[in-house]
Every structure is written in structure tokens, then in C-alpha cells.
Design a protein around this motif. Structure first.
Motif, mmCIF file in Angstrom:
data_model
loop_
_atom_site.group_PDB
_atom_site.id
_atom_site.type_symbol
_atom_site.label_atom_id
_atom_site.label_comp_id
_atom_site.label_asym_id
_atom_site.label_seq_id
_atom_site.Cartn_x
_atom_site.Cartn_y
_atom_site.Cartn_z
ATOM 1 N N PRO A 101 33.814 46.350 48.226
ATOM 2 C CA PRO A 101 35.272 46.400 48.033
ATOM 3 C C PRO A 101 35.735 45.499 46.889
ATOM 4 C CG PRO A 101 34.749 46.245 50.366
ATOM 5 C CD PRO A 101 33.467 46.030 49.625
ATOM 6 N N MET A 102 35.111 44.325 46.758
ATOM 7 C CA MET A 102 35.511 43.413 45.683
ATOM 8 C C MET A 102 35.140 43.982 44.313
ATOM 9 S SD MET A 102 34.625 39.734 47.468
ATOM 10 C CE MET A 102 35.297 38.722 46.154
ATOM 11 N N ALA A 103 33.996 44.654 44.232
ATOM 12 C CA ALA A 103 33.600 45.282 42.969
ATOM 13 C C ALA A 103 34.572 46.398 42.594
ATOM 14 C CB ALA A 103 32.183 45.828 43.083
ATOM 15 N N ALA A 104 35.020 47.169 43.582
ATOM 16 C CA ALA A 104 35.983 48.243 43.314
ATOM 17 C C ALA A 104 37.300 47.663 42.823
ATOM 18 C CB ALA A 104 36.204 49.067 44.584
ATOM 19 N N ALA A 105 37.743 46.567 43.436
ATOM 20 C CA ALA A 105 38.983 45.931 43.011
ATOM 21 C C ALA A 105 38.852 45.384 41.589
ATOM 22 C CB ALA A 105 39.346 44.805 43.984
ATOM 23 N N GLU A 106 37.716 44.769 41.298
ATOM 24 C CA GLU A 106 37.518 44.218 39.961
ATOM 25 C C GLU A 106 37.555 45.324 38.910
ATOM 26 O OE1 GLU A 106 34.877 40.833 37.699
ATOM 27 O OE2 GLU A 106 34.173 41.629 39.615
ATOM 28 N N ALA A 107 37.021 46.497 39.237
ATOM 29 C CA ALA A 107 37.041 47.617 38.299
ATOM 30 C C ALA A 107 38.469 48.074 38.025
ATOM 31 C CB ALA A 107 36.211 48.774 38.846
ATOM 32 N N VAL A 108 39.319 48.076 39.050
ATOM 33 C CA VAL A 108 40.725 48.455 38.863
ATOM 34 C C VAL A 108 41.417 47.463 37.928
ATOM 35 C CG1 VAL A 108 42.967 48.660 40.009
ATOM 36 C CG2 VAL A 108 40.941 49.673 41.048
ATOM 37 N N PHE A 109 41.216 46.175 38.182
ATOM 38 C CA PHE A 109 41.860 45.170 37.340
ATOM 39 C C PHE A 109 41.336 45.217 35.902
ATOM 40 C CE2 PHE A 109 42.363 42.905 41.551
ATOM 41 C CZ PHE A 109 43.721 43.169 41.648
ATOM 42 N N ALA B 24 47.949 47.586 30.398
ATOM 43 C CA ALA B 24 48.955 47.636 31.461
ATOM 44 C C ALA B 24 49.033 46.316 32.215
ATOM 45 C CB ALA B 24 48.638 48.775 32.424
ATOM 46 N N PHE B 25 47.878 45.666 32.407
ATOM 47 C CA PHE B 25 47.822 44.402 33.149
ATOM 48 C C PHE B 25 47.665 43.237 32.173
ATOM 49 C CE2 PHE B 25 45.657 46.469 37.124
ATOM 50 C CZ PHE B 25 46.787 47.244 37.329
ATOM 51 N N ARG B 26 48.164 42.098 32.562
ATOM 52 C CA ARG B 26 47.974 40.906 31.751
ATOM 53 C C ARG B 26 46.484 40.579 31.668
ATOM 54 N NH1 ARG B 26 51.205 36.304 34.664
ATOM 55 N NH2 ARG B 26 50.356 35.083 32.931
ATOM 56 N N ASP B 27 46.062 40.075 30.517
ATOM 57 C CA ASP B 27 44.646 39.812 30.328
ATOM 58 C C ASP B 27 44.330 38.326 30.180
ATOM 59 O OD1 ASP B 27 45.648 39.281 27.840
ATOM 60 O OD2 ASP B 27 44.532 40.867 26.813
ATOM 61 N N ASP B 28 45.328 37.475 30.493
ATOM 62 C CA ASP B 28 45.091 36.035 30.407
ATOM 63 C C ASP B 28 44.643 35.453 31.746
ATOM 64 O OD1 ASP B 28 47.601 36.604 31.504
ATOM 65 O OD2 ASP B 28 48.431 34.674 30.881
ATOM 66 N N ILE B 29 44.420 36.323 32.734
ATOM 67 C CA ILE B 29 43.887 35.923 34.037
ATOM 68 C C ILE B 29 42.616 36.731 34.258
ATOM 69 C CG2 ILE B 29 44.295 35.863 36.529
ATOM 70 C CD1 ILE B 29 47.264 35.688 35.990
ATOM 71 N N SER B 30 41.568 36.083 34.674
ATOM 72 C CA SER B 30 40.293 36.781 34.847
ATOM 73 C C SER B 30 40.374 37.790 35.992
ATOM 74 C CB SER B 30 39.169 35.787 35.132
ATOM 75 O OG SER B 30 39.297 35.227 36.432
ATOM 76 N N THR B 31 39.571 38.846 35.862
ATOM 77 C CA THR B 31 39.533 39.841 36.941
ATOM 78 C C THR B 31 39.005 39.203 38.226
ATOM 79 O OG1 THR B 31 37.326 40.560 36.219
ATOM 80 C CG2 THR B 31 39.228 41.793 35.380
ATOM 81 N N THR C 297 53.443 41.737 45.566
ATOM 82 C CA THR C 297 52.863 40.480 45.096
ATOM 83 C C THR C 297 51.883 40.725 43.955
ATOM 84 O OG1 THR C 297 53.051 39.546 47.321
ATOM 85 C CG2 THR C 297 51.575 38.428 45.796
ATOM 86 N N MET C 298 51.009 41.722 44.112
ATOM 87 C CA MET C 298 49.978 41.964 43.114
ATOM 88 C C MET C 298 50.546 42.574 41.841
ATOM 89 S SD MET C 298 47.425 40.572 44.406
ATOM 90 C CE MET C 298 46.453 40.945 42.952
ATOM 91 N N VAL C 299 51.499 43.474 41.956
ATOM 92 C CA VAL C 299 52.100 44.057 40.748
ATOM 93 C C VAL C 299 52.816 42.977 39.948
ATOM 94 C CG1 VAL C 299 53.878 45.637 39.904
ATOM 95 C CG2 VAL C 299 52.276 46.398 41.654
ATOM 96 N N GLY C 300 53.527 42.102 40.657
ATOM 97 C CA GLY C 300 54.165 40.987 39.961
ATOM 98 C C GLY C 300 53.161 40.088 39.279
ATOM 99 N N ALA C 301 51.991 39.916 39.911
ATOM 100 C CA ALA C 301 50.969 39.031 39.359
ATOM 101 C C ALA C 301 50.288 39.610 38.125
ATOM 102 C CB ALA C 301 49.924 38.717 40.427
#
Length: 209
Positions: A127-135, A143-150, A185-189
């Protein structure tokens, strides 16, 4: 013993195992301290039958976690996380993760009390690998900020999801509202600084105060 009798016995044994695992998931989801006797009763089998398939309570819990992991994998695969807009993929990920976490949250509590850390880490790995792929996909697309690591975003999602599960069990929020709060929470992040928070899943996703 005839071949048909052996097959019948194997079929009966398999049905018992399936019943025990299904019962363990249900019972431990209600009470992570539930005993083998309670699990056996829920499964409609005797303790002797249960111990004939599993040597101890830890073995039952480990097998139940494996079953829950299979259900998690199926839910994530069905979410088609590699398709479409990254924010909508994130919404599908949150829905899939929450459905499994809410269903099996107490089971994981039981597992944490009795299983080795490496087994629990393995259970979370896919599940964590799938989430990391989305980020990662969201960052590559801009679309997502790239100054925070996946990796940190995965940790954040894991923490927020389990925090929501705790809040539901403690009566702080409703289970039906949890996915919206997690997604908000996650979309805001992940929204890049200075950019308007997008509408996701038909609702404006905002950081939760």
C-alpha cells in the motif's frame, strides 16, 4: 480411504480455515484482545478444530493479516491509481485506504501487539508503494508540490488515515466523514504554495484546521 473421501476432508478443512480467518477478521476488528475461544465460536468451530489448523493465537492473527493484505491489494488495484488526474487518483487512493483501514484497524492493533516488526512492515509495504507512486506521478506532472519528498507524503497519509481511524473509534468523527477529512488534509498538503486548492471528488478540498 478413498480418493473421494480424502477430497471431501480437504474441502472440509479448507472451509474451516476460511471460516476461521473470516471470523478472526470480524472479531479482532471489534476487539483486538479477543481470545481464540471467541474466534472459534464466531467461526462455528471448536477450539480443537481451530488448533488443528493454527498452532496458536499469533498464527491466527498472522494469517488474518495476510488475508487483510490481500483485500487491501485488491482494493488498491481496483482503484486504478495510475490513471487520470493525480488529484482524482489521490481521492481514489484515500477511499481505498480508508475502507480497508476502517475495516481492519483493530486487527492491525492486535497484530502490532504480537507480530514481529518486520512482518508488519511487509504488510504495509505494498500500500505504501502504491501511495508513493501516486505522489510521484503528481509531482512529475506539476500538479503536486515537489519540495516535499514522496516518502514524507506517504508517511503523512499513513498518519492521517490512522489518526482518523482512532478518532472514529473514540467518537470524535463519523466514519462516513473520515474519507473527506483525510482527502481534504492531503489535497491541502500536496497543492503547490500559492496555487488555489482544487475541487476533488465534487467537493472543495481544504486543509483541516
Amino acid at each position: 480411504m478413498s480418493g473421494s473421501s480424502e477430497r471431501a476432508q480437504r474441502a472440509d478443512a479448507q472451509r474451516n480455515v476460511e471460516a476461521i480467518l473470516a471470523a478472526a477478521i470480524r472479531v479482532l476488528a471489534r476487539d483486538p484482545k479477543a481470545s481464540v475461544s471467541v474466534i472459534a465460536k464466531e467461526a462455528g468451530v471448536g477450539r480443537v478444530t481451530l488448533y488443528g489448523h493454527f498452532p496458536n493465537r499469533a498464527a491466527v492473527i498472522a494469517a488474518a493479516v495476510d488475508r487483510a493484505l490481500a483485500q487491501t491489494t485488491a482494493a488498491i488495484d481496483a482503484a486504478r491509481l495510475d490513471e487520470g488526474d493525480p488529484f482524482e487518483a489521490l481521492a481514489r487512493l484515500v477511499d481505498a485506504s480508508w475502507s480497508v483501514t476502517h475495516q481492519h484497524g483493530a486487527l492491525l492493533v492486535a497484530a502490532e501487539r504480537i507480530l514481529p516488526v518486520d512482518e508488519l512492515s511487509f504488510a504495509h509495504a505494498e500500500p505504501m508503494a502504491a501511495a508513493e507512486a501516486v505522489f510521484a506521478r503528481g509531482q512529475r506532472s506539476g500538479a503536486f508540490r515537489d519540495d516535499i519528498s514522496t516518502g514524507w507524503l506517504v508517511t503523512l497519509l499513513h498518519s492521517v488515515t490512522h489518526g482518523a481511524s482512532t478518532a472514529v473509534h473514540e467518537g470524535g468523527i463519523d466514519a462516513e466523514d473520515a474519507p473527506r477529512l483525510i482527502l481534504a488534509t492531503m489535497v491541502g498538503a500536496v497543492t503547490p504554495p500559492g496555487r488555489e486548492v482544487p475541487v476533488v471528488g465534487g467537493q472543495v478540498a481544504e486543509s483541516v484546521p
